[in-house]
Design a protein around this motif. Structure first.
Motif, mmCIF file in Angstrom:
data_model
loop_
_atom_site.group_PDB
_atom_site.id
_atom_site.type_symbol
_atom_site.label_atom_id
_atom_site.label_comp_id
_atom_site.label_asym_id
_atom_site.label_seq_id
_atom_site.Cartn_x
_atom_site.Cartn_y
_atom_site.Cartn_z
ATOM 1 N N LEU A 363 0.828 -1.205 0.000
ATOM 2 C CA LEU A 363 0.000 0.000 0.000
ATOM 3 C C LEU A 363 0.867 1.262 0.000
ATOM 4 C CD1 LEU A 363 -2.784 -1.034 2.553
ATOM 5 C CD2 LEU A 363 -3.071 -0.646 0.096
ATOM 6 N N ALA A 364 1.946 1.225 0.791
ATOM 7 C CA ALA A 364 2.842 2.393 0.836
ATOM 8 C C ALA A 364 3.507 2.612 -0.512
ATOM 9 C CB ALA A 364 3.900 2.184 1.925
ATOM 10 N N LYS A 365 3.886 1.534 -1.157
ATOM 11 C CA LYS A 365 4.555 1.635 -2.448
ATOM 12 C C LYS A 365 3.638 2.234 -3.516
ATOM 13 C CE LYS A 365 7.296 -1.124 -5.683
ATOM 14 N NZ LYS A 365 7.838 -2.471 -5.981
ATOM 15 N N SER A 366 2.355 1.902 -3.436
ATOM 16 C CA SER A 366 1.418 2.373 -4.458
ATOM 17 C C SER A 366 0.767 3.714 -4.112
ATOM 18 C CB SER A 366 0.312 1.331 -4.675
ATOM 19 O OG SER A 366 -0.404 1.114 -3.468
ATOM 20 N N ALA A 367 1.028 4.216 -2.892
ATOM 21 C CA ALA A 367 0.403 5.474 -2.476
ATOM 22 C C ALA A 367 0.985 6.654 -3.247
ATOM 23 C CB ALA A 367 0.584 5.682 -0.976
ATOM 24 N N ALA A 368 0.113 7.465 -3.814
ATOM 25 C CA ALA A 368 0.573 8.623 -4.576
ATOM 26 C C ALA A 368 0.883 9.807 -3.665
ATOM 27 C CB ALA A 368 -0.492 9.014 -5.607
ATOM 28 N N ASP A 369 0.136 9.904 -2.586
ATOM 29 C CA ASP A 369 0.307 11.038 -1.664
ATOM 30 C C ASP A 369 1.503 10.764 -0.727
ATOM 31 O OD1 ASP A 369 -0.124 13.317 -0.123
ATOM 32 O OD2 ASP A 369 -1.454 12.232 1.249
ATOM 33 N N PRO A 370 2.513 11.637 -0.703
ATOM 34 C CA PRO A 370 3.696 11.409 0.142
ATOM 35 C C PRO A 370 3.366 11.276 1.626
ATOM 36 C CG PRO A 370 4.145 13.134 -1.462
ATOM 37 C CD PRO A 370 2.683 12.827 -1.553
ATOM 38 N N SER A 371 2.423 12.076 2.119
ATOM 39 C CA SER A 371 2.087 11.992 3.546
ATOM 40 C C SER A 371 1.419 10.656 3.871
ATOM 41 C CB SER A 371 1.173 13.154 3.947
ATOM 42 O OG SER A 371 -0.061 13.085 3.256
ATOM 43 N N THR A 372 0.565 10.167 2.953
ATOM 44 C CA THR A 372 -0.063 8.865 3.162
ATOM 45 C C THR A 372 0.983 7.761 3.156
ATOM 46 O OG1 THR A 372 -2.107 9.623 2.101
ATOM 47 C CG2 THR A 372 -1.776 7.249 2.272
ATOM 48 N N THR A 374 4.124 8.036 3.978
ATOM 49 C CA THR A 374 4.893 8.120 5.230
ATOM 50 C C THR A 374 4.113 7.516 6.386
ATOM 51 O OG1 THR A 374 6.036 10.114 4.486
ATOM 52 C CG2 THR A 374 5.984 9.701 6.863
ATOM 53 N N ARG A 375 2.818 7.798 6.455
ATOM 54 C CA ARG A 375 1.995 7.260 7.541
ATOM 55 C C ARG A 375 1.918 5.734 7.466
ATOM 56 N NH1 ARG A 375 -3.569 10.416 7.471
ATOM 57 N NH2 ARG A 375 -3.968 8.995 9.234
ATOM 58 N N LEU A 376 1.799 5.200 6.269
ATOM 59 C CA LEU A 376 1.744 3.739 6.117
ATOM 60 C C LEU A 376 3.070 3.091 6.524
ATOM 61 C CD1 LEU A 376 -0.195 3.508 2.726
ATOM 62 C CD2 LEU A 376 -1.013 2.709 4.974
ATOM 63 N N LEU A 377 4.186 3.722 6.138
ATOM 64 C CA LEU A 377 5.489 3.180 6.523
ATOM 65 C C LEU A 377 5.696 3.266 8.044
ATOM 66 C CD1 LEU A 377 7.726 4.562 3.635
ATOM 67 C CD2 LEU A 377 7.011 2.177 4.010
ATOM 68 N N ASN A 378 5.242 4.369 8.634
ATOM 69 C CA ASN A 378 5.326 4.487 10.095
ATOM 70 C C ASN A 378 4.478 3.428 10.787
ATOM 71 O OD1 ASN A 378 7.066 6.661 9.955
ATOM 72 N ND2 ASN A 378 5.447 8.197 10.173
ATOM 73 N N LEU A 379 3.305 3.172 10.232
ATOM 74 C CA LEU A 379 2.433 2.138 10.788
ATOM 75 C C LEU A 379 3.094 0.765 10.670
ATOM 76 C CD1 LEU A 379 -0.273 1.308 11.988
ATOM 77 C CD2 LEU A 379 -1.210 1.215 9.659
#
Length: 529
Positions: A363-372, A374-379
């Motif tokens: 999901l993080a890899k496919s996320a277009a929004d940088p903040s999203t 970052t949040r997924l990677l932090n999670l």
């Protein structure tokens, strides 16, 4: 002219003779200064396991192994340090910390070396001498070196490290070919050692002081006429702690590596302060001596370094963590596995699609929004940390289950022998025609009681064994068994090894055939002498 020629020849002869005498005197002086020290200067209380490293000027320093269970790069050992005392909680609040050794010591143990005694005046002067050795020291120089700043302590460690690596590298321990070096201990290393390390059971480790069966005055120099009487004392006069370390509490405060921070309940506060001293000193009251003793000392006193007369040091020999390119690659690979989602013990392997970490990564890899992203990677990182913590709790519980099984097994062995002895006595009296004798009846009542106790313990052992076998995988149990054996050996309970091994065999046997074999398990325990 002839007179001038004679004078020139005489002067030349005198110069050559004078230079030769100066050289001879210099060599003689150096030889005297480098004369080997008396053992009592650096090891007044020799003991098995002492490690002696040389010092400049014919001196030496004695070390002890500070051993910690560990079988891999990321293995560390959880301990509770600090105190629950409300009065000292702001600086010494109890918290969980982790300690690990620098050097491999077999497959299941690692260690670092800690100085057996506080650094003495003689040792400090020998290391800090700039080429010209001081005269061979007398016993008065066995006093701990005091009035040191943190920089003094670090400089001493650096100079001693450099001298050892140039002059005695072969005597230093190595980790993957990388030789050790001298440094100040960390706070966790120091307190782990002061409490007695793995020589102590968890309950003993968490006490205010290590066991002192002969009374504190036999182990610690503290304030008062019954102890230090206001003066530092020669190192090594008193009894050591369980690790063989002398004067780790009292005599002089000992400087540690990292700076002071306040305690914020279960963690340290973010503000970094001045340097830390541990252990108390010869002016510390008896009631204030404790393993958690921790004081902040300013780096400077006005425009000069702070050098309190009660401040000394003790050093350790350690090694870098990343000792080679191969170790770096191993660390990277091991880190990527920390907190990885794996199949539950004794359950089929999970599919990749069932792995929430893998799903978050996608999901993080496919996320277009940088903040999203970052949040997924932090999670993902948070989840990995939670899983790693869960695995650590599982490992501790598995080890505790194996320990319980071993102690229950030893109790069953004792019960079985007692029942067998009573059964034989009862049978012999019945066979001799004394079945109705009151004494025979008393034997029968005692036999019935012991049999009932043994049967109850056997049921409890069987229940615990089955629960252990079903809750933990074989590899987890195998690893925790090895760590448990290191702990028991450290606590002086090495005789329990056959019981640990037998319990492990029963658990893994049940994992294979699911057969509840109470009578066979009891017979196995009865065979252990």
């Amino acid at each position: 002219m002839p007179h001038a020629s004679i004078r020139r020849k005489a002067c030349a002869t005198f110069d050559r003779f004078g230079l030769a005498m100066v050289a001879l005197l210099t060599l003689t002086s150096a030889a005297v200064a480098a004369e080997t020290w008396d053992d009592k200067l650096f090891n007044p209380k020799p003991a098995d396991g002492d490690v002696v490293l040389p010092l400049p000027c014919g001196g030496a320093m004695t070390f002890r192994k500070l051993s910690v269970p560990g079988d891999s790069l990321y293995s560390d050992y959880p301990v509770t340090i600090g105190t629950q005392d409300e009065a000292h909680g702001f600086a010494e609040g109890a918290r969980t910390a982790y300690v690990a050794g620098s050097f491999s010591d077999g497959k299941t143990q690692r260690y670092l070396l800690m100085a057996k005694y506080e650094v003495s005046e003689a040792q400090y002067e020998a290391v800090m001498a700039d080429g010209a050795c001081p005269a061979k020291p007398g016993m008065a120089k066995r006093l701990p070196k005091a009035a040191l700043s943190w920089i003094d302590a670090v400089n001493f460690s650096d100079r001693y490290s450099q001298w050892l690596r140039k002059n005695a590298a072969a005597k230093l321990p190595k980790e993957e070919g990388e030789i050790g070096y001298v440094r100040l201990p960390t706070e966790v290393e120091w307190e782990f050692a002061a409490r007695g390390g793995i020589k102590m059971s968890p309950a003993e480790f968490n006490e205010r002081l290590f066991p002192m069966p002969e009374g504190m005055a036999r182990y610690v120099w503290y304030a008062g006429t019954q102890s230090a009487n206001g003066k530092p004392q020669l190192t090594g006069l008193l009894q050591p702690n369980p690790l063989g370390l002398h004067d780790i509490l009292g005599n002089v405060d000992e400087i540690v590596l990292e700076p002071f921070r306040l305690s914020r309940l279960d963690r340290l506060h973010g503000q970094v302060g001045a340097f830390v001293v541990r252990g108390g000193n010869y002016l510390t009251g008896e009631q204030d001596i404790r393993a958690a003793y921790r004081q902040e000392v300013p780096f400077y006193d006005g425009d000069a370094p702070r050098r309190a007369k009660t401040t000394g040091l003790r050093v350790v020999v350690a090694a870098p963590v990343l000792t080679s390119a191969e170790r770096l690659r191993s660390a990277q690979a091991a880190w990527s596995k920390l907190g990885a989602v794996s199949a539950a013990d004794n359950k089929p392997a999970a599919k990749a699609a069932d792995d929430p970490l893998e799903e978050l990564a996608l999901l993080a890899k496919s996320a277009a929004d940088p903040s999203t992203k970052t949040r997924l990677l932090n999670l993902q990182t948070t989840l990995r940390a939670d899983i790693a913590a869960r695995d650590e709790q599982r490992d501790r519980a598995a080890k505790a289950s194996l320990r319980l099984g071993a102690f229950l097994g030893r109790k069953l062995a004792d019960d079985s022998r007692a029942v067998d002895t009573l059964a034989k006595l009862y049978k012999s009296r019945v066979d001799s025609g004394s079945a109705d004798d009151p004494r025979t009846k008393s034997f029968k009542e005692q036999l019935d009681r012991e049999q009932a106790v043994m049967d109850g313990n056997l049921r409890y052992y069987a229940d615990s064994l089955i629960r252990t076998a079903e809750d933990y995988g074989t590899e987890v149990l195998k690893r925790q068994k090895e760590i448990l054996l290191v702990e028991l050996q450290g606590m002086g309970l090495g005789e329990l090894k056959p019981y640990v091994d037998r319990n492990f065999a029963h658990v893994t046997g049940y994992q294979k055939d699911k057969r509840v074999a109470r009578n066979q398990w009891l017979a196995d325990w009865n065979k252990i002498q």
